[in-house]
Design a protein around this motif. Structure first.
Motif, PDB file in Angstrom:
ATOM      1  N   ASP A 227     -76.037  13.448 -39.097  1.00 11.91           N
ATOM      2  CA  ASP A 227     -76.942  12.220 -39.571  1.00 11.91           C
ATOM      3  C   ASP A 227     -75.808  11.138 -39.741  1.00 11.91           C
ATOM      4  O   ASP A 227     -74.977  11.217 -41.148  1.00 11.91           O
ATOM      5  CB  ASP A 227     -77.435  12.754 -40.730  1.00 11.91           C
ATOM      6  N   PRO A 228     -76.301   9.901 -39.346  1.00 14.01           N
ATOM      7  CA  PRO A 228     -75.517   8.683 -39.172  1.00 14.01           C
ATOM      8  C   PRO A 228     -75.419   8.089 -40.221  1.00 14.01           C
ATOM      9  O   PRO A 228     -74.288   7.280 -41.028  1.00 14.01           O
ATOM     10  CB  PRO A 228     -75.994   7.852 -38.093  1.00 14.01           C
ATOM     11  N   THR A 302     -82.420  -4.237 -38.909  1.00 14.54           N
ATOM     12  CA  THR A 302     -81.748  -4.851 -38.354  1.00 14.54           C
ATOM     13  C   THR A 302     -80.434  -4.689 -37.482  1.00 14.54           C
ATOM     14  O   THR A 302     -79.622  -5.692 -36.603  1.00 14.54           O
ATOM     15  CB  THR A 302     -81.304  -6.059 -39.409  1.00 14.54           C
ATOM     16  N   LYS A 303     -80.095  -3.360 -37.921  1.00 15.31           N
ATOM     17  CA  LYS A 303     -78.878  -2.616 -37.659  1.00 15.31           C
ATOM     18  C   LYS A 303     -79.260  -1.681 -36.548  1.00 15.31           C
ATOM     19  O   LYS A 303     -79.781  -0.522 -37.749  1.00 15.31           O
ATOM     20  CB  LYS A 303     -77.787  -2.641 -38.114  1.00 15.31           C
ATOM     21  N   ASP A 304     -78.261  -1.317 -35.733  1.00 13.92           N
ATOM     22  CA  ASP A 304     -78.919  -0.047 -34.826  1.00 13.92           C
ATOM     23  C   ASP A 304     -77.503   0.742 -35.482  1.00 13.92           C
ATOM     24  O   ASP A 304     -75.968   0.568 -35.565  1.00 13.92           O
ATOM     25  CB  ASP A 304     -78.542   0.659 -33.518  1.00 13.92           C
ATOM     26  N   LEU A 305     -77.969   1.960 -36.872  1.00 19.58           N
ATOM     27  CA  LEU A 305     -76.285   2.399 -37.058  1.00 19.58           C
ATOM     28  C   LEU A 305     -75.612   2.892 -36.134  1.00 19.58           C
ATOM     29  O   LEU A 305     -74.548   3.019 -36.238  1.00 19.58           O
ATOM     30  CB  LEU A 305     -76.868   3.300 -38.452  1.00 19.58           C
ATOM     31  N   GLN A 306     -75.920   4.138 -34.954  1.00 18.95           N
ATOM     32  CA  GLN A 306     -74.903   4.913 -34.459  1.00 18.95           C
ATOM     33  C   GLN A 306     -74.498   3.782 -33.350  1.00 18.95           C
ATOM     34  O   GLN A 306     -73.002   3.915 -33.786  1.00 18.95           O
ATOM     35  CB  GLN A 306     -75.673   5.450 -33.335  1.00 18.95           C
ATOM     36  N   ASP A 307     -74.825   2.663 -33.790  1.00 23.69           N
ATOM     37  CA  ASP A 307     -73.821   1.358 -31.905  1.00 23.69           C
ATOM     38  C   ASP A 307     -72.938   0.917 -33.346  1.00 23.69           C
ATOM     39  O   ASP A 307     -71.469   0.460 -33.312  1.00 23.69           O
ATOM     40  CB  ASP A 307     -74.533   0.751 -31.591  1.00 23.69           C
ATOM     41  N   SER A 308     -73.551   1.003 -34.334  1.00 20.51           N
ATOM     42  CA  SER A 308     -72.854   0.071 -35.590  1.00 20.51           C
ATOM     43  C   SER A 308     -71.303   0.733 -35.847  1.00 20.51           C
ATOM     44  O   SER A 308     -70.313   0.105 -35.834  1.00 20.51           O
ATOM     45  CB  SER A 308     -73.786   0.030 -36.982  1.00 20.51           C
ATOM     46  N   LEU A 309     -71.691   1.473 -36.292  1.00 21.89           N
ATOM     47  CA  LEU A 309     -70.665   3.009 -35.966  1.00 21.89           C
ATOM     48  C   LEU A 309     -69.070   2.661 -35.604  1.00 21.89           C
ATOM     49  O   LEU A 309     -68.204   2.722 -35.825  1.00 21.89           O
ATOM     50  CB  LEU A 309     -71.115   4.527 -36.549  1.00 21.89           C
ATOM     51  N   TYR A 310     -69.949   3.244 -34.141  1.00 23.30           N
ATOM     52  CA  TYR A 310     -68.688   2.698 -33.392  1.00 23.30           C
ATOM     53  C   TYR A 310     -68.237   1.121 -32.900  1.00 23.30           C
ATOM     54  O   TYR A 310     -67.041   1.087 -32.656  1.00 23.30           O
ATOM     55  CB  TYR A 310     -69.307   2.742 -31.894  1.00 23.30           C
ATOM     56  N   GLU A 311     -69.014   0.070 -33.533  1.00 20.30           N
ATOM     57  CA  GLU A 311     -67.961  -0.930 -33.933  1.00 20.30           C
ATOM     58  C   GLU A 311     -67.092  -1.011 -34.623  1.00 20.30           C
ATOM     59  O   GLU A 311     -66.440  -1.551 -34.965  1.00 20.30           O
ATOM     60  CB  GLU A 311     -69.523  -1.858 -34.092  1.00 20.30           C
TER      61      GLU A 311
END
Length: 316
Positions: A227-228, A302-311
């Protein structure tokens, strides 16, 4: 009015915070809710602006102060503003102060004394005993319209190590899989008991600024359906701990003294000192602020959590 929520059981702490916010929204709407980020250097300015923001319609305000003791200088100034605006007796402003840790880790005795005043609503969220944890798990299951077969709740508790955040994440999967009752067999099939070391390896890679390793481990965790939100909670915990240790290192290099000041176990301090030394205190506050913004953006959609974790892994 002041509501003080504290304790090391972060899932139940934030669950209660969200409940307070939702009840306020239901009664007064969302327009009068403001959040102050305790770790930020401008947290006192944010807090003063929130308290000074008088509505034309004299609406009740809700001001949430996250991690109120994470920045000692800011928490002292926020304490002064709590006094200045007489928030203990103010019924038009509700201040919710959050401290994700025990009382012993609070950095300002005067602010802690103010928050623990008998006039305030104070709730502590310390780790539950085995009996309490099992009862709590069953309550969470009922909210998801499932139940536990005999012995299954205790089995899940043991596999998740009494970690409320992880237990709930696993229960989410189990409730979607099970029809009626969650069995021990379903738990054995779905609960990934070997992923915990990988999560901490990912967090250690972040702390060591090993981006290739961090990205590799993050991809592996997400591929295993981790789970992210759970990953984010663990990252926040790690960097909060690093921040506490790095702040104490500004005053002493003695591990025992740091452990006494922060409330952390000596072996945790020894493990964290090397990683904390790679950062300046300002860097850690900036990273922690980024994590708080990421968490808020994910919850607000407002944010995609999975993409934000990579960023985030690339930016640290």
């Amino acid at each position: 009015m002041i509501i003080f929520l504290y304790g090391s059981d972060r899932y139940r702490l934030y669950q209660n915070r969200d409940l307070v916010v939702q009840k306020f929204k239901d009664k007064h709407g969302a327009i009068s809710i403001q959040t102050v980020d305790g770790p930020a250097s401008d947290a006192p300015a944010q807090f003063k602006a929130a308290l000074s923001n008088n509505s034309f319609f004299n609406d009740i305000q809700l001001v949430i102060v996250r991690d109120i003791f994470s920045n000692p200088a800011s928490s002292e100034k926020i304490g002064e503003l709590l006094d200045q605006y007489d928030t203990l007796n103010d019924r038009q402003r509700i201040v919710v102060a959050i401290h994700p840790g025990p009382k012993s880790s609070a950095r300002s005795s005067e602010v802690l004394k103010l928050l623990l005043n008998k006039k305030n609503l104070v709730r502590e969220f310390e780790p539950l005993s085995e009996t309490q944890f099992e009862k709590w798990l069953k309550s969470e299951a009922r909210q998801r319209e499932v139940s536990f077969a005999p012995g299954a709740a205790k089995h899940l508790m043991l596999l998740t190590g009494g970690d409320s955040w992880r237990a709930v994440n696993e229960l989410e999967k189990l409730s979607n899989y099970s029809k009626g009752a969650v069995t021990a067999a379903a738990i054995d099939e779905l609960v990934l008991t070997e992923t915990e070391p990988e999560i901490f390896a990912f967090i250690d890679a972040l702390g060591s600024r090993n981006k290739p390793k961090a990205l590799e481990l993050l991809y592996r965790e997400l591929s295993l359906r981790q789970d992210p939100y759970y990953l984010l909670s663990m990252i926040i915990y790690q960097f909060r701990t690093l921040l506490m240790v790095r702040d104490a290192m500004e005053r002493t290099g003695n591990a025992s003294a740091i452990a006494s000041e922060t409330g952390l176990k000596p072996f945790v301090v020894n493990k964290m000192k090397t990683a904390a030394a790679r950062y300046t205190l300002q860097d850690l506050r900036r990273v922690y602020q980024t994590l708080c913004d990421l968490e808020l953006g994910a919850k607000q959609g407002t944010k995609d959590l999975q993409d934000s974790l990579y960023e985030f892994a690339l930016s640290v």
